[in-house]
Design a protein around this motif. Sequence first.
Motif, short mmCIF file in Angstrom:
data_model
loop_
_atom_site.label_atom_id
_atom_site.label_comp_id
_atom_site.label_asym_id
_atom_site.label_seq_id
_atom_site.Cartn_x
_atom_site.Cartn_y
_atom_site.Cartn_z
N GLN A 338 98.53 70.54 8.66
CA GLN A 338 99.57 70.82 9.65
C GLN A 338 99.61 69.79 10.77
O GLN A 338 100.59 69.72 11.50
CB GLN A 338 99.35 72.21 10.25
N LYS A 339 98.53 69.03 10.92
CA LYS A 339 98.40 68.07 12.03
C LYS A 339 98.54 68.78 13.38
O LYS A 339 99.14 68.26 14.33
CB LYS A 339 99.45 66.96 11.92
N ASP A 340 98.00 69.98 13.45
CA ASP A 340 98.11 70.83 14.65
C ASP A 340 96.74 70.91 15.31
O ASP A 340 95.90 71.72 14.94
CB ASP A 340 98.61 72.22 14.23
N GLU A 341 96.51 70.05 16.28
CA GLU A 341 95.19 69.96 16.90
C GLU A 341 94.86 71.20 17.74
O GLU A 341 93.69 71.57 17.87
CB GLU A 341 95.10 68.70 17.74
N LYS A 342 95.87 71.85 18.30
CA LYS A 342 95.63 73.05 19.10
C LYS A 342 95.09 74.18 18.22
O LYS A 342 94.10 74.84 18.55
CB LYS A 342 96.91 73.49 19.81
N THR A 343 95.75 74.42 17.09
CA THR A 343 95.29 75.46 16.16
C THR A 343 93.95 75.08 15.58
O THR A 343 93.07 75.93 15.39
CB THR A 343 96.32 75.65 15.03
N ALA A 344 93.77 73.79 15.29
CA ALA A 344 92.49 73.32 14.75
C ALA A 344 91.36 73.60 15.73
O ALA A 344 90.27 74.03 15.34
CB ALA A 344 92.58 71.84 14.43
N GLU A 347 90.44 77.23 15.62
CA GLU A 347 89.68 77.57 14.42
C GLU A 347 88.25 77.03 14.50
O GLU A 347 87.32 77.67 14.02
CB GLU A 347 90.38 77.03 13.17
N PHE A 348 88.09 75.88 15.13
CA PHE A 348 86.73 75.34 15.29
C PHE A 348 85.91 76.23 16.21
O PHE A 348 84.73 76.48 15.96
CB PHE A 348 86.78 73.92 15.85
N ALA A 349 86.55 76.74 17.27
CA ALA A 349 85.86 77.67 18.18
C ALA A 349 85.49 78.96 17.44
O ALA A 349 84.40 79.51 17.64
CB ALA A 349 86.75 77.97 19.38
N ALA A 350 86.40 79.43 16.59
CA ALA A 350 86.12 80.64 15.81
C ALA A 350 85.00 80.40 14.80
O ALA A 350 84.19 81.29 14.52
CB ALA A 350 87.40 81.10 15.09
N PHE A 351 84.94 79.18 14.29
CA PHE A 351 83.87 78.78 13.37
C PHE A 351 82.52 78.88 14.07
O PHE A 351 81.56 79.46 13.54
CB PHE A 351 84.13 77.36 12.88
N GLU A 352 82.44 78.35 15.28
CA GLU A 352 81.19 78.38 16.03
C GLU A 352 80.79 79.82 16.36
O GLU A 352 79.61 80.18 16.31
CB GLU A 352 81.33 77.56 17.32
#
Length: 378
Positions: A338-344, A347-352
């Motif tokens: 998606q090239k969507d850095e905000k959503t990414a 998701e990275f925060a949710a991963f942690e």
Amino acid sequence: MKEKVRKRLSGAVPGLLMLALFAFLGFTVGYFVAGSSEKSGMPPVAAVCTCIMALVVSMYLHIVLHEGGHLILGLAGGYRFVSFRIGSFVWVRQGETIERKKFSIPGTAGQCLLDPPDPDEKGEFPCLLYNLGGGLANLLSAGLAVSAVGIAENSIVKMALISFGAVGFYLAVMNLAPLKISGIANDGYNIRSFRKDKAGAKALFFQLRINRLQQTDGLRLSEIPDDLFEIPGETSVESSTGDPLTDALLVFQFQRLLDQRRFDEAAAFGRKLEASGKLLPLYQNAIRVELLYLELIGLCRKEEVERLYDRALKKYLKGIRSYPCAHRVLYAYALLWQKDEKTAAAEFAAFEKAMNTYPVPGDIRAERELIKEITEGK
């Protein structure tokens, strides 16, 4: 033709049993609510709400009893404690301590995992009572509740006991009759599998031992001895037989290739498993999640990403939000597709966050490396 008919009947059994349960409870509620209203002056609405509450409490108690039955009979058979889960709360032995973590499996309300004793000289180990324990606990407690109905004087108490008994008998049948429910093989199905074929019992031993090495000892799949991944019987490492016990080892094989960063081999192996059409939906979805990840960090072909990331996989990913791998894949999708850095970033925060409560130390270390592949290949 016979196999298709058998599968259709098997798929219809859970729905029919649920219908029978609610029909019985509906009759029971009506009968006892009327009696309790006359004797106690309780308004019918209040009596109905009390009965519904009794049903909800009965279901929860029977889940605890079911997993407790597995635990007690397993420990009595020489097993060692690994983890005990109710809903999304899991208590897991890590090293010499018991930690509380967060974890759930779609389609299941609980799970008790133990480490079996080593096989004897014939290669056998006790597995029947451990698998029977949950259903027997439901059956025994339901029988005791129903037998107490005759000595109870209050109508609401009688109704609560009957509700508890009905729920217990229902769960006992649902777990002891060999069925695949919501894409998962129940205890009865597993019992039939390993009693029918010794390869199934060996595969069950391998699964439970691998689970202990991951959860308690903190090993990654790539660090576990090769012999625990040997597929017993005639099951091919390139095809599924439809047996959930041996197929689980095929899924472990696939995930191990991923952990070893043999991505091309993992993708080829995963596609063969996916194409077999015989895996349980739970296993099928687990493989498709990682195939999507491999596609996103690899060729990232439009038709393949859209094929894998369909409605069913989106629903599955929502159901495993406590898994780091879910957020790893969604992070890759947002960043690389998606090239969507905000959503990414979300998701990275949710991963942690998921990493902090996930109960498998071996997987946690592997996940750290796999998520780095996303940014390194960007």
